[in-house]
Write a protein that holds these residues in place. Structure first.
Motif, PDB file in Angstrom:
ATOM      1  N   SER B  20       0.811  -1.219   0.000  1.00 28.19           N
ATOM      2  CA  SER B  20       0.000   0.000   0.000  1.00 28.19           C
ATOM      3  C   SER B  20       0.848   1.275   0.000  1.00 28.19           C
ATOM      4  N   ASP B  21       1.982   1.251   0.699  1.00 30.44           N
ATOM      5  CA  ASP B  21       2.782   2.489   0.812  1.00 30.44           C
ATOM      6  C   ASP B  21       3.713   2.680  -0.386  1.00 30.44           C
ATOM      7  N   SER B 131      -5.238   0.975   2.748  1.00 30.28           N
ATOM      8  CA  SER B 131      -4.737   2.111   3.535  1.00 30.28           C
ATOM      9  C   SER B 131      -5.507   3.382   3.220  1.00 30.28           C
ATOM     10  N   GLU B 132      -5.410   4.334   4.120  1.00 29.17           N
ATOM     11  CA  GLU B 132      -6.120   5.601   3.967  1.00 29.17           C
ATOM     12  C   GLU B 132      -5.736   6.295   2.654  1.00 29.17           C
ATOM     13  N   GLY B 133      -6.742   6.727   1.944  1.00 27.26           N
ATOM     14  CA  GLY B 133      -6.500   7.496   0.721  1.00 27.26           C
ATOM     15  C   GLY B 133      -6.207   6.657  -0.501  1.00 27.26           C
ATOM     16  N   THR B 134      -6.046   5.366  -0.350  1.00 33.97           N
ATOM     17  CA  THR B 134      -5.779   4.519  -1.519  1.00 33.97           C
ATOM     18  C   THR B 134      -7.094   4.035  -2.130  1.00 33.97           C
ATOM     19  N   ALA B 168      -2.346   7.077  -2.066  1.00 32.70           N
ATOM     20  CA  ALA B 168      -2.977   8.308  -1.587  1.00 32.70           C
ATOM     21  C   ALA B 168      -2.427   9.480  -2.391  1.00 32.70           C
ATOM     22  N   TYR B 169      -3.303  10.388  -2.844  1.00 36.88           N
ATOM     23  CA  TYR B 169      -2.871  11.553  -3.616  1.00 36.88           C
ATOM     24  C   TYR B 169      -2.050  12.490  -2.737  1.00 36.88           C
TER      25      TYR B 169
END
Lengths: 364, 364
Positions: B20-21, B131-134, B168-169
């Motif tokens: 994710s990261d 994950s957040e924002g993905t 995430a943007y």
């Protein structure tokens, strides 16, 4: 680009060639094609002639999403002595690089690309049809192939050249067409991509063409995108008018494509000492000239038709009839001279012809 | 289109999924894709989900030469209860058909296409990052595949949907960007293809973006192609300004793309009873408002960033600083609300969310 060799992979079986009288435009392709790849940081590499074959490209490649592409169109002609020859090909390759610049595509080596085209045409020489008005259409094009959905210039490209034998544009003699002046749709605007030969310009032109085709119009005449007054192009051709003895063509303004035929027509007219001007010209001026009996000729210029006389323009429901719907004297003289030079039947005073096989060709 | 079944051909091995990261935008694609063909007179047919694979297309296909193509972009989000969900997908499919209309591409059945997207996303549900924002970016697109060099609408097309897990943007929190107002290049003009989502619009935008990227600008702000005064879009986003308590966005004029996020932002602002107007707005008005201390916020809206605050605009060498370079209150509230709804963390008062797997889904 330090690439200097072109690998040739011959096809094992040759396709059957179409008969000269059954040729259309752009539907049949020859046995081989030229391909060259660009990757970052390697640059252009792997120049090769291979059997004509489908391309295998990732569905995320930029060409399928963001239209980053350029192309050119020119022809190979068979001269009376059986030589294959090109008409000002260096102009097409210069323009290809100008289009590349606008579309953020890396420059190609024009000299090398011309050599590649000549090598391919020489290999496919049997495909050049011999009947009057026929030729081998040459389509160089560059497509962006990086598999990436970000809106940014691609870092991978393919430069490809394909060849298609094409029939005579005028099967029953050169004949004037009806043109509809387009008021709703715009082809290009200053600051856009109008002077580049890129796919988007052609995609955006389809709708207007579709709207008028049912009413018997061959093409639309495009007006400028700002004031919707000034004449730009006709279909995918440049356009010329003869008014009171003077030939006028719209001046290049950033949204008009600079045609090789346009450029050649300007040179011929000057050579013949016929007054010719590049300037802005409005539909209103044209209408008035016609009303005053001063609009003597109108014709489009382009690689496909060479010269395409216009017999009628329709603008806001008003019909403008030109030269009684007949081909004008200057259009006819230009057509005969241009094709005469292209097919090697007339003298070539401007050195426009490039023989495909040089007598002292040592490069390949 | 009477097509009602979708054949599924599963891949034999699954690709490794990225962490994710480490996700970027649009570089990695899932295991499968949706494909459907159009031929004349058969219409759309052979709807299928197949392993993600390269396309095999003739080099003379129209997409490589005349750019006849359209696309869409939307996302699948993972809700807290583990459901995959879409945000207003019917709006994207409506717009796809509007783009088809402008580009002379045959209409698709929107309901069937939505079902196809849901079926594909459900199959690839493991690819939606958590994950957040993905999210899982969904790219439907249509390309013209007829092997013909004539400038005319293609009689063959492919409708394809590919999926790409995206990061995430805003990796370090939502942050305002610097924008350069573009005076030389134009994105689109009334009468052109600006309101369609077609490749040519993006190809023509690359040059301006490339010119300013080196000076630290994230995007360009496009002005109208006629008077070069009125604000149109920012990069590939719609744009909003808050002036003296009122939110203003350029009115749809034929050259601006109607964003789904734009439409949603307008609805939210009205729901919150914040004054909002769609109208023409010039750079001069913006400059004056800033001078008078009335320009309170500026932000772009789009699927990728959702809300992208603008901290600085540079126009003819003059810098306009907005809200001390900080994210504005309304931009923040919109971003939190929009993403809250998209990820299923907030109530969905407008029925914007479409679950990928309906509880009573009997079609597939």
């Amino acid at each position: 680009m330090e690439e200097r060799t072109i690998q040739v992979n011959h096809c094992s079986t040759r396709k059957e060639k179409p008969k000269s009288d059954q040729l259309q435009f752009g539907r049949i392709f020859t046995d081989h094609m030229f391909v060259m790849d660009f990757t970052d940081p390697l640059g252009w590499h792997d120049a090769r002639i291979v059997p004509y074959q489908p391309l295998t490209i990732d569905p995320s490649a930029m060409i399928f999403h963001y239209g980053q592409s350029v192309f050119e169109g020119l022809k190979a002609y068979l001269s009376p002595d059986g030589d294959a020859q090109l008409f000002r090909p260096e102009k097409n390759l210069q323009r290809l690089n100008q289009s590349n610049e606008r579309l953020c595509i890396p420059q190609i080596n024009e000299e090398f690309a011309l050599g590649a085209i000549k090598k391919l045409v020489e290999l496919e020489k049997d495909w050049i049809p011999g009947s009057e008005g026929t030729s081998l259409y040459i389509r160089p094009f560059i497509i962006s192939t990086e598999p990436y959905l970000g809106v940014a210039p691609s870092r991978r490209y393919k430069f490809i050249v394909i060849l298609s034998p094409v029939g005579a544009y005028y099967k029953e003699g050169i004949n004037p067409v009806k043109i509809a002046v387009e008021n709703k749709y715009v082809r290009a605007v200053s600051g856009g991509t109008g002077e580049a030969k890129t796919g988007g310009n052609y995609a955006s032109s389809l709708k207007a063409q579709e709207m008028v085709a049912g009413s018997g119009y061959a093409q639309v005449l495009w007006l400028d995108g700002v004031e919707r007054k000034y004449i730009e192009e006709v279909g995918s051709m440049n356009v010329f008018f003869k008014i009171n003895g003077e030939v006028i063509t719209p001046v290049l303004n950033g949204s008009i494509l600079e045609g090789v035929t346009r450029n050649s027509v300007l040179q011929l007219l000057k050579h013949w000492e016929i007054p010719v001007t590049e300037r802005k010209i409005s539909m209103e001026e044209l209408r008035q000239a016609n009303k005053d009996g001063l609009l003597e000729e109108a014709f489009g210029t382009g690689t496909a038709a060479v010269i395409s006389p216009i017999g009628q323009l329709t603008w806001n429901g008003q019909h403008i009839y030109i030269n009684d719907g007949k081909t004008g004297e200057i259009a006819k003289r230009l057509y005969d001279t241009m094709t005469g030079i292209q097919y090697g039947m007339l003298e070539d005073p401007f050195n426009w012809i490039e023989k495909v096989k040089e007598k002292s060709n040592s490069v390949f």
